[in-house]
Motif scaffolding. Structure first.
Motif, PDB file in Angstrom:
ATOM      1  N   LYS A 157      55.209  13.273-116.823  1.00 34.66           N
ATOM      2  CA  LYS A 157      56.045  14.261-116.792  1.00 34.66           C
ATOM      3  C   LYS A 157      55.492  13.977-114.514  1.00 34.66           C
ATOM      4  O   LYS A 157      56.557  14.324-114.109  1.00 34.66           O
ATOM      5  N   HIS A 158      54.499  14.579-115.163  1.00 40.49           N
ATOM      6  CA  HIS A 158      54.304  14.524-113.581  1.00 40.49           C
ATOM      7  C   HIS A 158      53.193  13.375-112.444  1.00 40.49           C
ATOM      8  O   HIS A 158      52.346  13.582-111.420  1.00 40.49           O
ATOM      9  N   SER A 159      53.629  11.998-113.168  1.00 37.32           N
ATOM     10  CA  SER A 159      52.952  10.675-112.743  1.00 37.32           C
ATOM     11  C   SER A 159      53.349  10.231-112.142  1.00 37.32           C
ATOM     12  O   SER A 159      54.730  10.311-112.284  1.00 37.32           O
ATOM     13  N   LYS A 160      52.571   9.675-110.727  1.00 42.35           N
ATOM     14  CA  LYS A 160      53.422   9.346-109.384  1.00 42.35           C
ATOM     15  C   LYS A 160      52.611   7.686-109.466  1.00 42.35           C
ATOM     16  O   LYS A 160      52.721   6.904-108.916  1.00 42.35           O
ATOM     17  N   ALA A 161      51.622   7.307-111.109  1.00 47.38           N
ATOM     18  CA  ALA A 161      51.375   6.177-110.679  1.00 47.38           C
ATOM     19  C   ALA A 161      52.153   5.193-110.787  1.00 47.38           C
ATOM     20  O   ALA A 161      53.758   5.633-111.800  1.00 47.38           O
ATOM     21  N   LYS A 162      52.415   3.931-110.618  1.00 49.59           N
ATOM     22  CA  LYS A 162      53.226   2.984-110.702  1.00 49.59           C
ATOM     23  C   LYS A 162      53.532   2.223-112.054  1.00 49.59           C
ATOM     24  O   LYS A 162      54.248   1.964-112.057  1.00 49.59           O
ATOM     25  N   THR A 163      52.011   2.655-112.567  1.00 48.76           N
ATOM     26  CA  THR A 163      51.567   1.869-113.826  1.00 48.76           C
ATOM     27  C   THR A 163      51.591   2.334-114.507  1.00 48.76           C
ATOM     28  O   THR A 163      50.507   2.924-114.816  1.00 48.76           O
ATOM     29  N   LYS A 164      52.478   2.507-115.981  1.00 48.64           N
ATOM     30  CA  LYS A 164      52.395   4.033-116.923  1.00 48.64           C
ATOM     31  C   LYS A 164      52.520   2.825-118.112  1.00 48.64           C
ATOM     32  O   LYS A 164      52.687   1.975-119.028  1.00 48.64           O
ATOM     33  N   VAL A 165      51.171   3.366-119.580  1.00 47.94           N
ATOM     34  CA  VAL A 165      50.805   2.981-120.081  1.00 47.94           C
ATOM     35  C   VAL A 165      50.630   3.671-121.466  1.00 47.94           C
ATOM     36  O   VAL A 165      49.934   5.020-121.113  1.00 47.94           O
ATOM     37  N   ILE A 166      51.252   3.341-122.330  1.00 48.65           N
ATOM     38  CA  ILE A 166      50.766   4.043-123.763  1.00 48.65           C
ATOM     39  C   ILE A 166      50.321   3.423-124.475  1.00 48.65           C
ATOM     40  O   ILE A 166      50.759   2.347-125.204  1.00 48.65           O
ATOM     41  N   ILE A 167      49.195   3.498-125.206  1.00 44.73           N
ATOM     42  CA  ILE A 167      48.091   2.693-126.403  1.00 44.73           C
ATOM     43  C   ILE A 167      48.691   3.499-127.387  1.00 44.73           C
ATOM     44  O   ILE A 167      48.403   4.458-127.923  1.00 44.73           O
ATOM     45  N   LEU A 168      49.298   2.694-128.499  1.00 41.71           N
ATOM     46  CA  LEU A 168      49.717   3.558-129.776  1.00 41.71           C
ATOM     47  C   LEU A 168      48.707   3.036-130.859  1.00 41.71           C
ATOM     48  O   LEU A 168      49.453   2.030-131.249  1.00 41.71           O
TER      49      LEU A 168
END
Length: 279
Positions: A157-168
């Motif tokens: 929600k508050h992330s400003k990163a260019k790359t966002k990753v989920i490891i499920l």
């Protein structure tokens, strides 16, 4: 009575003030020069410039099936102990987190429902400590994959990163929760969040087809892990795929302060020179 002789009567002269301004300036000049030569430095081993990497959320299955043992039959991480799949996952995930030096990492735990066990943060020690406190069954015994993805997306929600990753990671089939994996994946894609999925356990235990579809639709990758050794390799592969430009484990930012004291000493010396020229 013997006479008393004073050799240096000038020291007792009322005209001579021991603590005059010139003497104080000379002492201060000497002190400032000594400090400048010592070259005082402020060191920051965790420079703020290094805290702008990728944001990663690790979503871990904590359902009933994760309590089964025998996953580390090659004794890759168990060190002779009979550990559950969940405990093995925590060990390998901790190693992965510690490698992500320039990134922010968070943890989502899921079963019947999902919750953010650790918000996304740069402080890896806090994340690994929180992960250590987690136990199988904390979120129930079922497997809500849709909830896991949805909660992971919420963690950004508050992330400003260019790359966002989920490891499920999952070792079972989706059988719980109010949101479907399909809808949750759409939500992830809309937020430009990539999902790497891991099917853990023997063939047929996890819903490999579903996990593969989730990875494909979110532009991530799907992996299989039938042992602790393979799971470790999977995390190593993800670490390479999402490699950071910064490779060093420790960053040192040095700030020198000798210039300040050298400038002060120079100023005082110029003042003394000015006074001499006026005499």
């Amino acid at each position: 009575m013997k006479p008393v002789y004073f050799v240096h009567l000038q020291f007792l002269s009322a005209k001579k003030n021991f603590l005059n301004i010139e003497w104080i300036i000379k002492v201060l000049t000497f002190i400032f020069l000594c400090i400048a030569l010592a070259s005082p430095i402020a060191i920051d081993k965790l420079s703020p410039h290094n805290r702008h990497g990728k944001d990663i959320v690790i979503a871990i299955d904590a359902s009933g099936s994760m309590n089964s043992s025998g996953f580390d039959f090659e004794d890759e991480v168990s060190d002779g102990e009979r550990l559950s799949r969940f405990e093995i996952t925590k060990i390998i995930a901790t190693e992965f987190i510690q490698k992500r030096v320039s990134d922010n990492v968070g943890i989502v735990l899921y079963g019947d429902f999902a919750f953010i066990a650790s918000p996304i943060t740069y402080e890896k020690e806090i994340v690994t400590q929180m992960l250590g406190y987690m136990s199988q069954g904390m979120a129930g015994q079922n497997t809500a994959i849709g909830e896991a993805i949805s909660m992971s997306v919420r963690a950004f929600k508050h992330s400003k990163a260019k790359t966002k990753v989920i490891i499920l990671l999952s070792d079972g089939e989706h059988n719980s929760g109010s949101i479907s994996p399909k809808d949750a994946t759409k939500l992830s894609k809309a937020k430009n969040i990539k999902i790497y999925t891991i099917a853990m356990g023997n063939k047929g235990e996890a819903d490999a087809a579903l996990l593969e579809k989730i990875a494909k639709e979110s532009e991530g990758e799907f992996f299989n892990a039938t042992s602790a050794k393979e799971l470790k390799k999977v995390y190593e592969e993800i670490d390479k795929l999402e490699s950071s430009k910064i490779k060093s484990r420790e960053y040192i930012l040095k700030e020198y302060f000798y210039q300040i004291f050298l400038l002060l000493a120079s100023g005082l010396l110029l003042f003394l020179l000015y006074r001499e020229l006026r005499k």
